[in-house]
Design a protein around this motif. Structure first.
Motif, PDB file in Angstrom:
ATOM      1  N   ALA A 315       0.873  -1.182   0.000  1.00  0.00           N
ATOM      2  CA  ALA A 315       0.000   0.000   0.000  1.00  0.00           C
ATOM      3  C   ALA A 315       0.903   1.223   0.000  1.00  0.00           C
ATOM      4  N   VAL A 317       1.433   5.084   1.200  1.00  0.00           N
ATOM      5  CA  VAL A 317       0.972   6.015   2.223  1.00  0.00           C
ATOM      6  C   VAL A 317       1.548   7.390   1.882  1.00  0.00           C
ATOM      7  N   THR A 345       9.965  -0.144   4.952  1.00  0.00           N
ATOM      8  CA  THR A 345       9.349   0.553   3.829  1.00  0.00           C
ATOM      9  C   THR A 345       9.951  -0.012   2.549  1.00  0.00           C
ATOM     10  N   HIS A 362       4.311  -3.013   3.272  1.00  0.00           N
ATOM     11  CA  HIS A 362       3.555  -4.255   3.061  1.00  0.00           C
ATOM     12  C   HIS A 362       2.118  -4.036   3.531  1.00  0.00           C
ATOM     13  N   GLU A 363       1.166  -4.546   2.764  1.00  0.00           N
ATOM     14  CA  GLU A 363      -0.236  -4.369   3.130  1.00  0.00           C
ATOM     15  C   GLU A 363      -0.494  -4.883   4.560  1.00  0.00           C
ATOM     16  N   ASP A 365       1.267  -4.600   7.062  1.00  0.00           N
ATOM     17  CA  ASP A 365       1.707  -3.645   8.085  1.00  0.00           C
ATOM     18  C   ASP A 365       0.853  -2.380   8.121  1.00  0.00           C
ATOM     19  N   LEU A 366      -0.071  -2.255   7.166  1.00  0.00           N
ATOM     20  CA  LEU A 366      -0.758  -0.978   6.965  1.00  0.00           C
ATOM     21  C   LEU A 366      -1.510  -0.473   8.190  1.00  0.00           C
ATOM     22  N   ARG A 367      -2.235  -1.360   8.810  1.00  0.00           N
ATOM     23  CA  ARG A 367      -3.035  -0.943   9.963  1.00  0.00           C
ATOM     24  C   ARG A 367      -2.133  -0.342  11.057  1.00  0.00           C
ATOM     25  N   VAL A 369       0.873   0.901  10.623  1.00  0.00           N
ATOM     26  CA  VAL A 369       1.478   2.142  10.127  1.00  0.00           C
ATOM     27  C   VAL A 369       0.537   3.316  10.371  1.00  0.00           C
ATOM     28  N   LYS A 370      -0.719   3.116  10.027  1.00  0.00           N
ATOM     29  CA  LYS A 370      -1.686   4.207  10.203  1.00  0.00           C
ATOM     30  C   LYS A 370      -1.816   4.593  11.668  1.00  0.00           C
ATOM     31  N   VAL A 391      -4.040   6.957   1.916  1.00  0.00           N
ATOM     32  CA  VAL A 391      -3.576   5.596   1.664  1.00  0.00           C
ATOM     33  C   VAL A 391      -4.124   5.111   0.331  1.00  0.00           C
ATOM     34  N   PRO A 393      -4.512   1.662  -1.313  1.00  0.00           N
ATOM     35  CA  PRO A 393      -4.333   0.230  -1.069  1.00  0.00           C
ATOM     36  C   PRO A 393      -4.156  -0.548  -2.384  1.00  0.00           C
TER      37      PRO A 393
END
Ligand code: ASP
Ligand code: MG
Length: 460
Positions: A315, A317, A345, A362-363, A365-367, A369-370, A391, A393
């Motif tokens: 994703a 960001v 990253t 990596h998708e 890790d997205l949650r 990261v946010k 973001v 996705p």
């Protein structure tokens, strides 16, 4: 020589490994490093988890399975006298497993330290077996526990070697075996702290064990036996015409493994890079194949791109700052938030005039990261210094790698023209000044076409 889990997955595979070792033991002093039989490590880790949740039954089934898989190999490949010696030693390891799980289920927890002892039992068992198989064929061999050789720090679950101590210990311990022309069959994956507490080098860490020991012994070469013919120009599931690469450099291999190509454990390259020891990737299912040689940078015939790899679930960001927040400040805050959690990253780009920082993760890790960034910029967002995080996705990051692109004009132009002709839009682009790789992000749904287009353009 290191043999991975699938290479020692059952009696038939173990026999093939013994054959390979037998053949090469005539021409070289061998040191063998072995992973657990395929699937065993996962099984052990799951059993520990279940036990720590108070499940008193699950691990009992695993105990049977653990005993059965190793016993089956012993039954098929060991002489009677070897069986008499080895079966009690395997049973002893199964006993350790049982005691540990029973303890976890009582205290309802498993510490990282205890987990390391348990999760690397598969290596202890496979090394005992393989050494005995070799002896049954008349080849002198002994199982050696790497806790006696590899000294690590105490980061349980992901330990790093202390090379000086490891070198001294390894040389001392293995010298007598070498004098007797006896092959050590060493447990991959595990090591021990100075105090002797068992650690592991991280999942898939047997590659690392092999290069650590190769460096400690100043080996001529390290051979990694796996289940593919070598390093490929691209993932053959994406590009059917992908080929084996005969030779790549350490840096290219590092880059490829960072972006998920099945080459080597990324950490495994460091130890051999220092000593300039070549590493071969070979297929134990096809031992006659040439394999790939990873070594100091090679003088390739053709400049340009050598291999393409991709991370298909990523994703993008974007963090945008307002004028009052300088770009360096924005970047510093962003990356320190990510670094605390060791979130990698994949691509980073900046547009300083707009004060915009964009990066891919990596998708999975997205949650996190946010959450981290919202926390880090809580105040700035409240006061409107930072616009909300954006973001995108379902993005794929494609990486074209080749040490020889350095200083060669037109490579990026050709790659991007090929994408343009295929109608693929590029969402973000990055290339470092080392010119070792060009990374770009495309829509996830277009990753296959993107990799194919570049692969075809450079006739890999
Ligand atoms: N058996 C360990 C794992 O599965 C180490 C290895 O296979 O390299 O992670
Ligand atoms: Mg493995």
């Amino acid at each position: 020589m290191k043999f991975g889990g699938t290479s020692v997955g059952n009696a038939e595979r173990m026999e093939a490994v013994a054959e390979i070792v037998a053949r090469h033991s005539r021409e070289a002093d061998l040191v063998v490093i072995v992973s657990a039989m395929g699937g065993v490590t996962d099984m052990l880790i799951r059993a520990a988890g279940q036990a720590s949740r108070g499940d008193r039954e699950h691990w009992k089934g695993v105990r049977q399975e653990l005993a059965r898989r190793h016993r089956e190999v012993a039954d098929r490949l060991l002489s009677a006298s070897e069986q008499a010696q080895v079966l009690p030693r395997l049973a002893e390891q199964v006993g350790h497993f049982e005691n540990l799980c029973s303890g976890f289920s009582l205290v309802r927890e498993v510490t990282p330290r205890a987990m390391d002892t348990l999760s690397s039992l598969g290596e202890v068992m496979s090394s005992i077996l393989l050494a005995a198989i070799l002896r049954s064929r008349g080849i002198p061999a002994v199982a050696v526990d790497a806790t006696e050789l590899i000294v690590t720090n105490d980061t349980f679950g992901n330990a790093s070697p202390l090379m000086d101590e490891t070198t001294a210990k390894t040389r001392q311990a293995l010298a007598p075996l070498r004098r007797r022309a006896t092959i050590p069959v060493i447990t991959g994956f595990r090591g021990a702290t100075r105090e002797g507490l068992c650690t592991t080098l991280g999942r898939g860490g047997s590659d690392y064990s092999a290069t650590i020991l190769g460096a400690a012994l100043n080996a001529d070469e390290v051979w990694i036996w796996t289940d593919v013919d070598g390093v490929m120009t691209a993932d053959p599931r994406l590009v059917p015409e992908a080929r084996i690469i005969p030779e790549i450099s350490y840096r290219e291999a590092l880059e490829l493994s960072f972006f998920g190509a099945k080459v080597l454990h990324p950490k495994a390259i460091r130890p051999v890079m220092t000593g300039q020891i070549p590493v071969w990737i070979k297929n134990s299912f096809n031992p006659a194949g040439a394999g790939t040689r990873i070594g100091p940078s090679v003088s390739q015939s053709r400049p340009g791109i050598k291999a393409i790899t991709s991370v298909s679930k990523a994703a993008l960001v974007t963090v945008s700052g307002k004028d009052t927040l300088s770009f360096p400040h924005l970047a510093a805050r962003t990356f320190s938030a990510l670094s605390l959690e060791e979130i990698p990253t994949l691509v980073v780009t900046q547009s300083s005039a707009d004060n915009v920082l964009c990066f891919a993760v990596h998708e999975a890790d997205l949650r996190q990261v946010k959450a981290k960034l919202e926390k880090a910029f809580e105040l700035e967002m409240l006061h409107d210094y930072v616009a909300a995080l954006e973001v995108i996705p379902h993005v794929a990051v494609v990486v074209a790698i080749g040490e020889n692109m350095k200083g060669t004009p037109g490579i990026a132009g050709r790659a991007f023209s090929a994408l343009g002709r295929a109608g693929i839009n590029i969402i973000a682009i990055a290339q470092g000044s080392s010119e070792l790789s060009i990374s770009f992000a495309v829509k996830s749904s277009e990753v296959k076409e993107a990799v194919r287009a570049v692969h075809a353009e450079f006739q890999l």
